[in-house]
Design an enzyme around this catalytic site. Structure first.
Site, PDB file in Angstrom:
ATOM      1  N   LYS A  23       0.827  -1.204   0.000  1.00  0.00           N
ATOM      2  CA  LYS A  23       0.000   0.000   0.000  1.00  0.00           C
ATOM      3  C   LYS A  23       0.868   1.264   0.000  1.00  0.00           C
ATOM      4  CE  LYS A  23      -3.535  -0.207   2.791  1.00  0.00           C
ATOM      5  NZ  LYS A  23      -4.977  -0.148   2.596  1.00  0.00           N
ATOM      6  N   ARG A  93      -3.359   2.948   8.532  1.00  0.00           N
ATOM      7  CA  ARG A  93      -3.667   1.660   7.908  1.00  0.00           C
ATOM      8  C   ARG A  93      -2.432   0.777   7.878  1.00  0.00           C
ATOM      9  NH1 ARG A  93      -6.633   5.313   4.257  1.00  0.00           N
ATOM     10  NH2 ARG A  93      -8.763   4.547   4.005  1.00  0.00           N
ATOM     11  N   GLY A 102      -5.907 -10.845   7.029  1.00  0.00           N
ATOM     12  CA  GLY A 102      -5.968 -11.219   8.442  1.00  0.00           C
ATOM     13  C   GLY A 102      -5.545 -10.119   9.378  1.00  0.00           C
ATOM     14  N   MET A 104      -4.794  -5.766  10.594  1.00  0.00           N
ATOM     15  CA  MET A 104      -5.572  -4.714  11.236  1.00  0.00           C
ATOM     16  C   MET A 104      -6.482  -3.963  10.269  1.00  0.00           C
ATOM     17  SD  MET A 104      -4.325  -1.413  13.303  1.00  0.00           S
ATOM     18  CE  MET A 104      -4.731  -0.329  11.964  1.00  0.00           C
ATOM     19  N   ARG A 337      -3.829  -1.104  -6.013  1.00  0.00           N
ATOM     20  CA  ARG A 337      -2.990  -2.302  -5.935  1.00  0.00           C
ATOM     21  C   ARG A 337      -3.446  -3.272  -7.015  1.00  0.00           C
ATOM     22  NH1 ARG A 337      -5.575  -4.609  -0.337  1.00  0.00           N
ATOM     23  NH2 ARG A 337      -7.643  -4.948  -1.159  1.00  0.00           N
ATOM     24  N   HIS A 455      -3.279 -41.124   5.460  1.00  0.00           N
ATOM     25  CA  HIS A 455      -3.864 -41.937   4.396  1.00  0.00           C
ATOM     26  C   HIS A 455      -4.982 -41.180   3.690  1.00  0.00           C
ATOM     27  CE1 HIS A 455      -6.668 -44.997   2.797  1.00  0.00           C
ATOM     28  NE2 HIS A 455      -5.548 -45.542   2.376  1.00  0.00           N
ATOM     29  N   SER A 765      14.538 -41.213  -5.956  1.00  0.00           N
ATOM     30  CA  SER A 765      13.328 -40.413  -5.858  1.00  0.00           C
ATOM     31  C   SER A 765      13.154 -40.075  -4.385  1.00  0.00           C
ATOM     32  CB  SER A 765      12.134 -41.201  -6.387  1.00  0.00           C
ATOM     33  OG  SER A 765      10.968 -40.428  -6.219  1.00  0.00           O
ATOM     34  N   CYS A 832       8.872 -37.647  -4.931  1.00  0.00           N
ATOM     35  CA  CYS A 832       7.527 -38.207  -5.063  1.00  0.00           C
ATOM     36  C   CYS A 832       6.719 -38.099  -3.776  1.00  0.00           C
ATOM     37  CB  CYS A 832       7.573 -39.643  -5.559  1.00  0.00           C
ATOM     38  SG  CYS A 832       8.370 -40.754  -4.405  1.00  0.00           S
ATOM     39  N   TYR A 852      12.808 -34.154 -12.135  1.00  0.00           N
ATOM     40  CA  TYR A 852      11.345 -34.075 -12.177  1.00  0.00           C
ATOM     41  C   TYR A 852      10.763 -34.008 -10.774  1.00  0.00           C
ATOM     42  CZ  TYR A 852      11.200 -39.018 -10.864  1.00  0.00           C
ATOM     43  OH  TYR A 852      11.348 -40.194 -10.195  1.00  0.00           O
TER      44      TYR A 852
HETATM   45  C1  PEP Z   1       7.307 -40.737   0.952  1.00  0.00           C
HETATM   46  O1  PEP Z   1       7.639 -41.265   2.007  1.00  0.00           O
HETATM   47  O2  PEP Z   1       7.510 -39.545   0.691  1.00  0.00           O
HETATM   48  C2  PEP Z   1       6.610 -41.534  -0.073  1.00  0.00           C
HETATM   49  C3  PEP Z   1       6.341 -41.015  -1.248  1.00  0.00           C
HETATM   50  O3  PEP Z   1       6.193 -42.782   0.282  1.00  0.00           O
HETATM   51  P1  PEP Z   1       4.897 -43.075   1.185  1.00  0.00           P
HETATM   52  O4  PEP Z   1       4.164 -41.800   1.350  1.00  0.00           O
HETATM   53  O5  PEP Z   1       4.124 -44.092   0.455  1.00  0.00           O
HETATM   54  O6  PEP Z   1       5.525 -43.581   2.442  1.00  0.00           O
END
Ligand code: PEP
Ligand code: MG
Length: 876
Positions: A23, A93, A102, A104, A337, A455, A765, A832, A852
């Site tokens: 601002k 302000r 969030g 003031m 803005r 899960h 990975s 991953c 990746y």
């Molecule tokens: C991990 O641990 O990051 C993973 C991809 O395997 P999982 O979540 O299946 O333990």
């Protein structure tokens, strides 16, 4: 040279956002552009961080600097602060680098007291107006600075109106307002034990401190966590000369956007009220007029305003969100803005700006918030219905989108109800792999326990189903068929709604609207693909998820978790037989039953991915997860398998572990039972042979990934089985086929010994879920129970399971990359864990040189955009 903490608007400019906040920097920029801006000064973000460093006090030198600038403002305005004849009044302000709802609220009319109000009344020739301004100031100051709720003052107003027998505030005259001021001050004294501060300088310093404090209120901390804003930034404070939109019929105030923030349409959008102050527009007591009507009301002002809109949009090269006030026919700009907008509007505006030649496609890529793409891929609540809905509780925003349905407590019920055509929300203490079918048919999944990698969260994200996890305030009475949340009892069959993007739960039905992706989405994705260097893969274990991911642009599978394949009804039996086997022969018989099923799974996945790379991870979870827990299920299994109930229970007991996540899982299973790895290898390789034979122009090269490795010899042991099995099958197949064997890096020891591990592993990975769990030493399933305290006490700023801890876990990753490449320069590197879909983590992965990232299908577009932004920001 001593640090400068306070800047006049004329001393700053638009590039100084870090120091002056968004601002403040924009007010300075508009001042430099010669636009009509009421003048003022900005107390910098550095003053805010100093305030905290100094133990929440404003250093006398900064105090002096504030008053020096106040004196300069007096010079500019020709008015004097606290002066009885020509008083200067200001607004105060907050204004952080990124706009933060969030924080003031605004304080207006600061500088009024019992004497100043008298002269103010004379100067404006409007006693009613002067006292109305004064009472508003007392109310705002008490609320925002002193934490005396505004509603308590409203009650006093209501009592006065009742006593006078009138309905509207406007029916109260100057004398009433004078009496109101006296009542407000008396109430203040009663609550605070001191007089309302009359000295304008005290008012100003208290207001500045309140802005600094608001940087750390729970709402702001929460907002920062949701939006990746570091706590170290601090907020600036803007002190600006007041102009009045409520001086009479030639005064007014309003807000406007240069384009429509909901649809992106290129047309001025906004509203205004004549004879009103900003808060009246927001409060909704009077209905504001559409901005287009201003042309009729005040044609010259309207023309000037639309010219300014164009100037500002051309200058900032983005849609602007502006506040303005008209005081006695003269227009003032109070703010501009880059406007907040829906994801839908953001795409349209970005594409339009490129087409209009205002910005380049690279700038369009940088301007789009990757996380906002979520909203385009998932159903959302109908905005008008949501306005009247009541939040009864909240949990973790585990998987985005909006969902509405009837509560069921068991996965089997979810399936049954869904088959009848009901929309259901599966509500569980926590989910387990057995619940898959019920989760699959549910509109949303709500759990009491579990974090961002629980899960429920992982599976829901994979499916693109809305999920709120870890809603600990739920009092669950699953057996009795109800739960209590936020004082509301929700029975089985009752409608609830939930938002997996915010974590909110509503005790009622709220209609949802379907997601839609159009041509602009594809254009943005094409631009992103042009700039990114990171590849984007997906985590998918079914052909359906894999196909969905390909539609979203996935370039391969980075993680196919094979265990999910064993839970379906037709295979869990064979899996249990395998676990309950007493001899290797028995186990092989059971595995032989699993082999064709698993081979079919992989064929389906290769087909879905059409020759794109696929990484298949071998069995990972502790075996007890596959065994039944309920008495009746154990009894059924005993009958089916002709094994005594006692014997099954003995196996279950023998598999019990105190720390299953650190127990007999991952490659440890294959070290004890190499035949499991052999079966999985056969399935992976035979499936690839079959698919390669069916598509002579394809070259499926399976990537076999061994989980939870911490020691090179452990990897070597399992790999030997894999290689022996695979090579024999390929030799027999009559075709030439390659495959690779790699490992997950998810145990700190694997990262620390990555040079040795890379001698056997052809790819790494990063399993950042386990790596985070094991590096921090807290459970990914249970940490949600206490992490909230870490945020409120500012120990952590974000959930380490959602946003990678680049300092600690990231250091291990970086080390593993360097060590791994030292022994295998062409080592292929990916991630991953759930972090693979988080934009800030993706930027880190780009920086440390991964090839990746892999994430759930619905996050693939987010990852593509985030990867492009990282590549533009940090060219490699
Ligand atoms: C991990 O641990 O990051 C993973 C991809 O395997 P999982 O979540 O299946 O333990
Ligand atoms: Mg893991």
């Amino acid at each position: 040279m001593s640090t400068k903490y306070v800047y006049l608007f004329s001393e700053g400019n638009g590039s100084m956002k870090e120091l002056l906040g968004g601002k403040g920097a924009n007010l300075a920029e508009m001042t430099n552009m010669g636009l009509p801006v009421p003048q003022g000064f900005t107390v910098s973000t550095e003053a805010c961080t100093r305030y905290y460093e100094d133990g929440k006090m404003i250093d006398p030198s900064i105090e002096a600097e504030i008053f020096e600038n106040l004196a300069k403002l007096e010079g500019i305005s020709g008015k004097k602060f606290g002066d009885a004849s020509n008083p200067l009044l200001v607004s105060v302000r907050s204004g952080a680098r990124a706009s933060m709802p969030g924080m003031m609220d605004t304080i207006l009319n600061l500088g009024l007291n019992d004497e100043v109000v008298v002269s103010f009344a004379k100067l404006t020739s409007n006693e009613r107006f002067a006292y109305d301004s004064y009472r508003r100031f007392i109310q705002m100051f008490s609320d925002v600075v002193m934490e005396l709720p505004k509603s308590n003052f409203e009650r006093i107003i209501d009592e006065m109106k009742e006593a006078k027998g009138v309905e509207l505030d406007t029916d109260l005259d100057a004398n009433d307002l004078k009496a109101m001021v006296t009542k407000f001050k008396a109430y203040y004294k009663q609550e605070k034990g001191a007089d309302f501060p009359a000295d304008p300088k005290t008012q100003l310093l208290e207001a500045v401190k309140a802005v600094f404090r608001s940087w750390d209120n729970p709402r702001a901390i929460y907002y920062r966590r949701m939006n990746d804003i570091p706590g170290s930034w601090g907020t600036a404070v803007n002190v600006q000369e007041m102009v009045f939109g409520n001086m009479g019929d030639t005064s007014g105030t309003g807000v406007a956007f240069t384009r429509n923030p909901a649809t992106g349409e290129k047309k001025l959008f906004g509203e205004y009220l004549m004879n009103a102050q900003g808060e009246d527009v927001v409060a909704g007591i009077r209905t504001p007029n559409d901005i287009s009507q201003l042309e009729g009301d005040m044609p010259e002002v309207y023309k000037q305003f639309t010219d300014i809109c164009k100037t500002l949009e051309d200058h900032y090269r983005d849609m602007q969100d502006m506040e303005f006030t008209i005081e006695n026919g003269k227009l003032y700009m109070l703010q501009t803005r880059n406007g907040k907008r829906t994801a839908f509007a953001a795409l349209k505006i970005a594409c339009d700006l490129v087409d209009e030649g205002m910005i380049t496609d690279k700038e369009a890529v940088m301007a789009m918030d990757p996380k906002s793409l979520d909203a385009l891929l998932h159903p959302q609540f109908d905005a008008s219905a949501l306005k009247n809905a009541k939040v009864i509780g909240s949990g973790l925003a585990a998987s985005p989108g909006a969902a509405c349905g009837r509560v069921v407590f068991h996965a089997a019920d979810a399936v049954e109800w869904a088959n009848r055509g009901e929309k259901v929300i599966l509500t569980r203490l926590e989910t387990s792999p057995e619940d898959i079918a019920g989760m699959d048919v549910s509109e949303g999944i709500l759990t009491v326990r579990g974090g961002m990698t629980s899960h429920a969260a992982v599976v829901a994200r994979g499916m693109g189903t809305c999920c709120v996890s870890g809603c600990g305030a739920i009092e669950m009475h699953e057996k009795e068929g109800y739960f209590v949340l936020g004082g509301q009892t929700i029975k089985e069959g009752d409608y609830i709604s939930m938002n997996g993007t915010t974590g909110n739960v509503y005790g009622q039905a709220i209609p949802t609207v379907e997601a839609s992706i159009g041509g602009e989405f594809s254009r943005m994705m094409e631009w992103a693909d042009k700039y990114r260097t990171l590849k984007v893969r997906t985590n998918a274990d079914t052909p359906r998820d894999a196909k969905q991911a390909v539609v979203f642009g996935a370039e391969g599978i980075g993680l196919c978790r094979t265990e999910h394949m064993f839970f379906e009804a037709d295979r869990i039996q064979a899996m249990r037989e395998m676990i309950l086997s007493k001899t290797e022969e028995q186990r092989k018989v059971a595995l032989d039953k699993l082999l064709p099923i698993q081979r079919g799974d992989f064929e389906g996945i290769y087909e879905a991915m059409e020759d794109k790379p696929v990484t298949i991870r071998f069995l990972d979870p502790p075996l007890h997860e596959f065994l039944p827990t309920a008495e009746e299920d154990i009894a059924a299994l005993s009958k089916e398998m002709n094994i005594s109930v006692e014997e099954i229970k003995n196996v279950i007991t023998s598999l019990h572990e105190f720390n299953p996540m650190m127990g007999f899982r991952g490659c440890r299973l294959a070290v004890k039972y190499p035949e499991i790895a052999a079966m999985q290898t056969s399935a992976v390789i035979q499936a690839a042979i079959n698919v390669n034979k069916a598509h002579p122009d394809w070259k499926v090269v399976p990537e076999i990934m061994i989980p939870l490795v911490g020691e090179i010899k452990e990897l070597k042991f399992v790999k030997d089985t894999v290689v022996a099995t695979a090579d024999a099958l390929i030799a027999d197949s009559g075709i030439q086929m390659k495959y690779t064997v790699g490992t997950m890096i998810e145990i700190p020891r694997a990262a620390l010994t990555a040079d040795a591990i890379a001698t056997e592993a052809e790819f790494f990975s990063f399993g950042s879920n386990d790596l985070t769990q094991m590096t921090f030493g807290f459970s990914r399933d249970d940490a949600g129970n206490f992490l909230d305290y870490y945020y409120t006490n500012k120990v952590y700023e974000s959930d380490p399971f959602a946003r990678l801890d680049t300092v600690g876990v990231g250091k291990l990753m970086k080390m593993a990359v360097e060590l791994g490449k030292s022994t295998r320069p062409d080592l292929k590197l990916g991630i991953c864990g759930e972090h693979g879909g988080d934009p800030s983590t993706i930027a880190f992965c780009h920086e440390i040189g991964l090839n990746y990232v892999s994430c759930s299908p619905f996050r693939v577009p987010i990852a593509r955009l985030a990867a492009a932004q990282a590549a533009i920001k940090y060219p490699r």
